[in-house]
Design an enzyme around this catalytic site. Structure first.
Site, PDB file in Angstrom:
ATOM      1  CE  LYS A  44     -31.723  26.201 -63.904  1.00  0.00           C
ATOM      2  NZ  LYS A  44     -31.284  24.793 -63.671  1.00  0.00           N
ATOM      3  CB  CYS A 128     -34.246  19.379 -67.958  1.00  0.00           C
ATOM      4  SG  CYS A 128     -34.597  19.498 -66.178  1.00  0.00           S
TER       5      CYS A 128
HETATM    6  O1  RRO Z   1     -32.815  22.488 -63.159  1.00  0.00           O
HETATM    7  C1  RRO Z   1     -32.508  21.277 -63.120  1.00  0.00           C
HETATM    8  O2  RRO Z   1     -33.017  20.479 -62.307  1.00  0.00           O
HETATM    9  C2  RRO Z   1     -31.537  20.689 -64.055  1.00  0.00           C
HETATM   10  C3  RRO Z   1     -31.553  20.905 -65.422  1.00  0.00           C
HETATM   11 BR1  RRO Z   1     -32.722  22.091 -66.249  1.00  0.00          BR
HETATM   12  C4  RRO Z   1     -30.640  20.203 -66.250  1.00  0.00           C
HETATM   13  O3  RRO Z   1     -30.603  20.349 -67.482  1.00  0.00           O
HETATM   14  N1  RRO Z   1     -29.769  19.352 -65.649  1.00  0.00           N
HETATM   15  C5  RRO Z   1     -29.758  19.143 -64.330  1.00  0.00           C
HETATM   16  O4  RRO Z   1     -28.943  18.352 -63.830  1.00  0.00           O
HETATM   17  N2  RRO Z   1     -30.640  19.833 -63.529  1.00  0.00           N
END
Ligand code: RRO
Length: 309
Positions: A44, A128
């Site tokens: 993650k 993100c």
């Molecule tokens: O954690 C998120 O909300 C998230 C991330 Br870091 C990302 O790179 N892509 C996404 O769809 N959600």
């Protein structure tokens, strides 16, 4: 058919892995990925410190895909580095996704990663879409160049970047030119979710996730053509880099399409969230059936060999 492949000179049993964010936040999930049929895996996206992320509900699947506004919930960089130190690299390569909230945070993590005695491969997340008040670095080319420049200076190993989807040929050209100026960027992962879509429930007349008035990153079937376009656009423009495909994979057929478009590895997000790691043996069987029907013995027989009219 033989599904074995190579990535950055490492042997893999097959080209499948999870997309960062799905099934990779805590040790039990990471261990399940390590034991499953996927050829590689990624953690993650992490920040320097642990984060709770956005309020729930923050993920919703529909028949055609998913929307999420997780907001970068994660256990913090030291947690994933600790996993990376214990990971069995004989079994499969491990990627570690970094998504620091600032360039300085990324530089701090990169400095530690550089000193860590582990063959983990860095995937720097420039895309993100869900941290309120934080624009995506991948959509600000000046910031992206600065980011990459500083990280490349601070890190002495090959690494990769996770990009947002682009929708304009001029943007493919500009992003690729920046990436090509850095030989250290060994791979490019296309795509992150399509940012800031809105799913509406017609019955309740409401949005379906709580954060950001319901706006969130879109994954799944909706994004497949955009994902394939980005994979192929960067495959054509970055001949010295590997492309990792991500977006819209729910069966072996979509894995096949990503490989044809030029992906070296293929990540699974939304559908892994829905099915769990047993999706990997299913996808591998379906890919093998397609290869058999077409008379392909190995992945290199068709990888990157998309035909135009
Ligand atoms: O954690 C998120 O909300 C998230 C991330 Br870091 C990302 O790179 N892509 C996404 O769809 N959600």
């Amino acid at each position: 058919p033989d599904l074995r492949t190579e990535f950055l000179d490492l042997p893999l049993a097959n080209p499948l892995m999870n997309a960062s964010g799905v099934w990779c936040s805590v040790a039990s999930q990471l261990e399940a990925l390590a034991e499953c049929a996927a050829g590689a895996m990624v953690t993650k996206s992490c920040t320097l410190a642990q984060r709770d992320g956005n309020p729930e509900p923050r993920y919703r699947a529909t028949p055609w895909g998913s929307i999420n506004s997780m907001g970068l919930p994660n256990e913090g960089f030291p947690y994933y580095l600790n996993y990376a130190r214990c990971h069995d690299y004989e079994r499969k390569p491990l990627f570690m996704s970094l998504a620091g909230l600032t360039l300085d945070d990324n530089l701090t993590m990169v400095a530690e990663l550089r000193e860590a005695v582990t063959p983990v491969i860095m995937e720097l997340n420039l895309s993100c879409p869900n941290v309120p008040g934080k624009a995506q670095v991948g959509y600000d080319f000046e910031a992206m160049d600065t980011f990459i420049h500083e990280i490349a200076d601070a890190y002495d190993r090959p690494f990769g970047v996770k990009l947002p989807p682009y929708f304009d040929i001029a943007h493919f050209d500009e992003a690729a030119a920046i990436l090509n100026a850095y030989p250290q960027i060994a791979f490019v992962t296309c795509i992150n979710s399509i940012g800031n879509g809105l799913v509406i429930d017609p019955v309740s007349e409401t949005v379906v996730i709580r954060p950001k008035d319901g706006f969130g990153g879109i994954g799944g079937d909706f994004v497949l053509p955009t994902a394939l376009a980005n994979v192929n656009a960067f495959f054509r423009r970055c001949p010295d880099k590997k492309i990792i495909g991500c977006g819209g994979v729910r069966s072996g057929e979509q894995v096949f399409l990503h490989l044809l478009a030029g992906a070296a590895l293929v990540q699974v997000g939304t559908q892994l969230f829905e099915e769990g790691p047993l999706i990997f043996p299913r996808l591998l069987e379906e890919l093998q059936a397609i290869m058999t029907a077409k008379g392909y013995d190995r992945i290199t027989d068709f990888q990157g060999k998309l035909k135009t009219l």
